[in-house]
Scaffold this motif. Sequence first.
Motif, short mmCIF file in Angstrom:
data_model
loop_
_atom_site.label_atom_id
_atom_site.label_comp_id
_atom_site.label_asym_id
_atom_site.label_seq_id
_atom_site.Cartn_x
_atom_site.Cartn_y
_atom_site.Cartn_z
N LEU A 51 0.98 -1.47 -0.31
CA LEU A 51 -0.37 -0.35 -0.27
C LEU A 51 1.03 1.57 -0.35
CD1 LEU A 51 -3.03 -0.93 2.32
CD2 LEU A 51 -2.70 -0.88 0.24
N TRP A 52 1.58 1.39 0.52
CA TRP A 52 2.89 2.73 1.38
C TRP A 52 3.43 2.40 0.12
CZ3 TRP A 52 8.31 2.69 0.97
CH2 TRP A 52 8.65 4.41 1.14
N LEU A 53 4.01 1.80 -0.65
CA LEU A 53 4.60 1.95 -2.44
C LEU A 53 3.43 2.09 -3.37
CD1 LEU A 53 7.02 -1.34 -2.36
CD2 LEU A 53 7.15 0.81 -2.62
N SER A 54 2.53 1.57 -3.90
CA SER A 54 1.55 2.01 -4.49
C SER A 54 1.13 3.76 -4.29
CB SER A 54 0.49 1.15 -4.37
OG SER A 54 -0.73 1.21 -3.06
N PHE A 55 1.14 4.47 -3.08
CA PHE A 55 0.85 5.97 -2.83
C PHE A 55 2.55 6.30 -3.01
CE2 PHE A 55 -2.01 4.28 1.58
CZ PHE A 55 -2.71 3.78 0.13
N MET A 56 3.40 5.48 -2.84
CA MET A 56 4.54 6.51 -3.38
C MET A 56 4.99 6.70 -4.67
SD MET A 56 5.73 8.08 -0.69
CE MET A 56 4.43 8.23 0.02
N ILE A 57 4.53 5.59 -5.07
CA ILE A 57 4.82 5.22 -6.72
C ILE A 57 3.44 6.75 -7.30
CG2 ILE A 57 5.18 4.03 -8.65
CD1 ILE A 57 5.60 1.91 -7.50
N PHE A 58 2.41 6.51 -7.31
CA PHE A 58 1.06 7.07 -7.99
C PHE A 58 1.76 9.00 -7.31
CE2 PHE A 58 -2.69 9.98 -7.28
CZ PHE A 58 -2.88 9.40 -8.55
N GLY A 59 2.03 8.89 -5.90
CA GLY A 59 2.06 10.49 -5.25
C GLY A 59 3.80 11.32 -6.97
N TRP A 60 4.92 10.15 -6.56
CA TRP A 60 6.09 10.55 -7.15
C TRP A 60 5.86 11.11 -9.00
CZ3 TRP A 60 9.27 13.54 -5.24
CH2 TRP A 60 10.06 13.37 -3.34
N ILE A 61 4.85 9.78 -9.51
CA ILE A 61 5.15 10.08 -10.51
C ILE A 61 3.60 11.36 -11.41
CG2 ILE A 61 4.37 8.85 -12.36
CD1 ILE A 61 5.29 6.42 -11.65
N ASN A 62 2.66 10.98 -10.64
CA ASN A 62 1.81 12.28 -11.18
C ASN A 62 1.35 13.63 -10.61
OD1 ASN A 62 -0.25 10.71 -12.51
ND2 ASN A 62 0.16 9.09 -10.86
N ASN A 63 2.53 13.32 -8.87
CA ASN A 63 2.08 14.70 -8.22
C ASN A 63 3.25 15.47 -7.95
OD1 ASN A 63 -0.37 14.76 -8.39
ND2 ASN A 63 -0.84 14.02 -7.21
N THR A 64 4.84 15.17 -8.40
CA THR A 64 6.00 15.17 -8.21
C THR A 64 6.54 16.64 -7.22
OG1 THR A 64 6.84 14.16 -10.10
CG2 THR A 64 8.59 14.94 -9.04
N LYS A 65 5.65 17.67 -7.67
CA LYS A 65 5.95 19.07 -7.36
C LYS A 65 4.76 18.84 -5.51
CE LYS A 65 6.57 21.92 -11.06
NZ LYS A 65 5.96 22.99 -11.67
N HIS A 66 4.36 18.30 -5.51
CA HIS A 66 3.83 18.45 -4.52
C HIS A 66 4.49 17.72 -3.40
CE1 HIS A 66 0.67 18.42 -1.66
NE2 HIS A 66 0.45 16.57 -1.56
N MET A 67 4.54 16.40 -3.55
CA MET A 67 5.41 15.59 -2.87
C MET A 67 6.79 16.29 -2.86
SD MET A 67 3.19 12.90 -2.72
CE MET A 67 4.76 11.70 -1.98
N PHE A 68 7.41 17.12 -3.10
CA PHE A 68 8.54 17.60 -3.45
C PHE A 68 8.11 18.62 -2.52
CE2 PHE A 68 11.65 16.13 -7.40
CZ PHE A 68 12.26 15.94 -6.60
N ALA A 69 7.56 19.81 -2.38
CA ALA A 69 6.62 20.47 -0.75
C ALA A 69 5.74 19.98 0.29
CB ALA A 69 5.43 21.21 -2.21
N HIS A 70 5.90 18.72 0.09
CA HIS A 70 4.89 18.03 1.42
C HIS A 70 6.53 18.11 2.52
CE1 HIS A 70 2.38 16.31 3.68
NE2 HIS A 70 3.10 14.89 3.90
N LEU A 71 7.89 17.71 1.43
CA LEU A 71 8.59 17.41 2.50
C LEU A 71 9.96 18.82 3.23
CD1 LEU A 71 11.35 15.43 -0.12
CD2 LEU A 71 10.22 14.48 1.47
#
Length: 224
Positions: free
Chosen positions: A109-129
């Motif tokens: 589940l965690w891997l699927s969330f991470m793969i989906f987020g980094w592929i489709n919402n890369t900027k948002h994932m960087f901003a979330h850090l």
Amino acid sequence: MMTNLFSSFDPSTMMNLALNWTSILLGLLVLPSMFWIIPSRINFIWIKMCTTLSNEFKIILKIKSMKKSSLIFVSLFSLILFNNFLSLFPYIFSSTSHLILTLTLSIPLWLSFMIFGWINNTKHMFAHLVPQGTPPVLMPFMVCIETISNIIRPGTLAIRLTANMIAGHLLLTLMGSTGNKISLFMINILIMAQLLLLLLESAVAIIQSYVFSILTTLYSSEVY
């Protein structure tokens, strides 16, 4: 003593075959009857609980197109809850007390969330850090902290469920092993304590399945 204490969590049976894991399939003998028998009060309670959980998960899932996935988390809650309750019965293998099962649920589940987020919402994932309002001096440290906390999420999900289930089962085993060494009066007190502890473990089974599913939903809502 330790070998006897943890023997109830041993997944191996005769001939070194882990046949105890087949206890997970016991739900197939019970759940299908809901679809063929006239619904009882228990069925109505279960449907009401699943509907309430689905509505709660939809609130967490902000995007309308993602709200249909709330049924996945309701199914996850049902699976964990059923196995937690099965482990409270005598001579039934407690599958949720093992990291093999809990990690199998949390890591994909965690891997699927991470793969989906980094592929489709890369900027948002960087901003979330970097949390909002962080001073520029602390930004490198916050990135490291947020990265570590993100990586250990599947481990914390699995260990939380496993540790809570093991703790209650060990306490029940320890209390039950003293029954042949105490007086009749103390046996009555022991039985009452065992019943109260069993009631507590029933509440823990519900709470831990809810915590696992709600945290998984929260993690999924952070990737978009």
